[in-house]
Design an enzyme around this catalytic site. Structure first.
Site, PDB file in Angstrom:
ATOM      1  CB  SER A  60      -0.952   0.016   1.200  1.00  0.00           C
ATOM      2  OG  SER A  60      -2.052  -0.829   0.972  1.00  0.00           O
ATOM      3  CE  LYS A  63      -4.598   1.830  -0.623  1.00  0.00           C
ATOM      4  NZ  LYS A  63      -3.968   0.549  -0.256  1.00  0.00           N
ATOM      5  CB  SER A 118      -4.277   1.638   3.970  1.00  0.00           C
ATOM      6  OG  SER A 118      -3.437   1.155   2.942  1.00  0.00           O
TER       7      SER A 118
END
Length: 419
Positions: A60, A63, A118
Site C-alpha cells: 500500500s 498509494k 489505506s
C-alpha cells in the site's frame, strides 16, 4: 460495529507502543527488512541504503503515488460517484471502507480514506476520478514515476495489491515519497492522525485512523504510509523532522513489527551522524544572461544544501545550468524563471531548482521615425494624388489668366490703331 472497531484501533495505536532505546547510533543501522533507504529531503543525498535497487513489492505504499496524482490533478470538493468497479473482486479486496456503486464522496474524503485507512476501494475510486478508468490512471502513475526519476518502478494498480509486475525499489520509493511530501497538501494529509469523513450510509466506517504507529508515538515523525500484503510483507515509508532537517526512510519486505524500531534506528542514525550545510544561500547568483544588451543575473530563491557525515569531508556538488528557452529573450520580468540548475553529486541527480531573473528588462524601444517615414504608403499615395489634382487646377487657372491678359493687350492695340 465497524466504527467502534476503528475507535479501538486508534486507542491501541496511541497507548500500546513506546519508543525504543538505542545503545549505539554511530554505526549504520542493522534493519531486518529486505530493502531500506534513508534520504535527506533538503539535499536529496543518501544517508543509508540496503539493497537500494532490488525490485520489491510496495504493497500500500503504492498509494503515495495514487494520492499525489489525485492532489495534482483533482479538486477536493468534487463529488465522486462510486462506480460498479467496486464489485470487481479481483481489483477491490482487502482493506476497504466498503464503498458501494452509486454512493457519493468528495475527493477530500477519498484521500483521507486512501492515505489514513489505506482503503483499496477508495484508491480505485480516485483512480477512476482522475484517469476515467483504472488502466489510464496506471499509465499516469508510471509516467509520473519516470518524471520523478523512479525509473525501475512499474505500477499495475492504484492500491498496491499483489500483482506480478507491480514492483519498485527502496531508492525509487524514496524519490517518489520525497516529491510527494514536498507537496504541502499531501504533507497535511499524511500527518493527520484521525479524520471523520461524510457517508450517506449507516454502519460503514466514517472515522479514518492513520495506521502509521510512529506518527502516534514519536513527535518528530510526520507521515507517510504503511503497507502490507503476504507477498510484500511489512512495508513502511516514514518522514521525520528534527532541528530544521527532514529525513524520509523506506523499509520494504520486513518480517514483522520490528519495522518500526528499525525505522527509528534509521532516523536516529541520520539525525545524529549527519549535518546539513548551505552551499549556496537563497538569492545567490549562479549565472547571467544578456537581454537587449543588458546583463541580467540569475538567482536561486531557495538554498542549495549538502549533507555531510560527521568527521568526514564535505561531499563536492556539481551545478549544471540549462536554459528554459530555445530562443534569445527580448524581454524578461523580475522573478521570471528563465533557466534551471541541476544539483549533482558526481553524476547522481539530487535536485533541480529554478533560476530567476534579478530584474525586469522591457522590450527594446523602436527607433523614432521622421514625419514622412511614419506615413503609410497608401496614405502617401492618396495624398500625392490630391496634391497633383490641386496643382492641375491651379495650373489651368494660371493659363486662363495669361490668355485673358494677352487678349486684353491685343484689343487695346487694335483700338489704338483705329484712333
Amino acid at each position: 460495529m465497524k466504527f467502534i472497531t476503528t475507535v479501538l484501533l486508534a486507542l491501541y495505536l496511541l497507548f500500546s507502543v513506546s519508543p525504543p532505546a538505542y545503545a549505539d547510533n554511530t554505526a549504520p543501522p542493522d534493519i531486518r527488512g529486505e530493502g531500506g533507504y534513508l534520504i535527506d529531503v533538503q539535499s536529496g543525498q543518501t544517508l543509508f541504503q540496503k539493497n537500494p535497487d532490488e525490485l520489491l513489492a510496495p504493497a500500500s505504499t503504492t498509494k503515495i503515488m495514487t494520492a499525489l496524482l489525485a492532489i495534482e490533478n483533482g479538486h477536493f470538493d468534487d463529488t465522486v460517484t462510486i462506480s460498479s468497479t467496486m464489485l470487481n473482486s479481483k481489483l477491490v479486496y482487502g482493506t476497504q471502507i466498503y464503498l458501494e456503486p452509486g454512493e457519493k464522496l468528495t475527493v477530500r474524503d477519498l484521500l483521507y480514506a486512501t492515505l489514513l485507512n489505506s482503503a483499496n476501494d477508495a484508491a480505485v475510486a480516485l483512480a477512476e476520478y482522475v484517469g476515467k478508468d483504472v488502466d489510464s490512471f496506471v499509465d499516469l502513475m508510471n509516467q509520473r514515476a519516470q518524471e520523478i526519476g523512479a525509473t525501475k518502478t512499474h505500477f499495475v494498480n492504484p492500491s498496491g495489491l499483489t500483482e506480478k509486475e507491480h514492483l519498485t525499489t527502496p531508492h525509487d520509493l524514496a524519490l517518489i515519497a520525497r516529491v510527494a511530501y514536498q507537496n504541502p497538501t499531501f504533507a497535511q494529509f499524511v500527518r493527520t492522525k484521525t479524520q471523520a469523513i461524510s457517508r450517506s450510509k449507516d454502519d460503514v466506517p466514517v472515522l479514518m485512523v492513520n495506521e502509521n504507529k510512529l506518527l502516534w508515538r514519536d513527535s518528530t515523525v510526520d507521515g507517510i504510509k504503511t503497507g502490507y500484503t503476504s507477498e510484500a510483507q511489512n512495508c513502511l515509508v516514514a518522514s521525520a523532522t528534527k532541528d530544521g532537517r527532514q529525513l524520509i526512510g523506506v523499509i520494504l519486505k520486513s518480517p514483522g513489527k520490528e519495522i518500526y524500531t528499525d525505522m527509528q534506528a534509521m532516523f536516529d542514525y541520520g539525525f545524529t551522524q549527519y549535518k546539513n550545510n548551505v552551499v549556496k544561500p537563497a538569492g545567490s547568483v549562479l549565472s547571467s544572461i544578456t537581454v537587449n544588451n543588458e546583463p541580467v543575473d540569475l538567482t536561486i530563491d531557495s538554498p542549495i544544501y549538502v549533507t555531510q557525515k560527521l568527521n568526514e569531508d564535505q561531499p563536492l556538488l556539481n551545478l549544471r545550468v540549462t536554459s528554459l528557452n530555445t530562443e534569445p529573450l527580448t524581454s524578461v520580468e523580475k522573478g521570471q524563471a528563465v533557466a534551471q540548475v541541476e544539483v549533482l553529486e558526481g553524476e547522481k541527480h539530487l535536485n533541480t531548482l529554478p533560476l530567476i531573473a534579478s530584474k525586469t528588462v522591457l522590450p527594446k524601444a523602436e527607433e523614432p521615425k521622421g514625419f514622412f517615414a511614419s506615413l503609410s504608403l497608401p496614405w502617401m499615395a492618396g495624398t500625392l494624388l490630391v496634391i497633383l489634382g490641386f496643382a492641375a487646377v491651379i495650373d489651368k487657372q494660371r493659363n486662363r489668366a495669361r490668355y485673358l491678359r494677352r487678349r486684353a493687350r491685343r484689343l487695346r492695340r487694335e483700338n489704338s490703331k483705329k484712333l
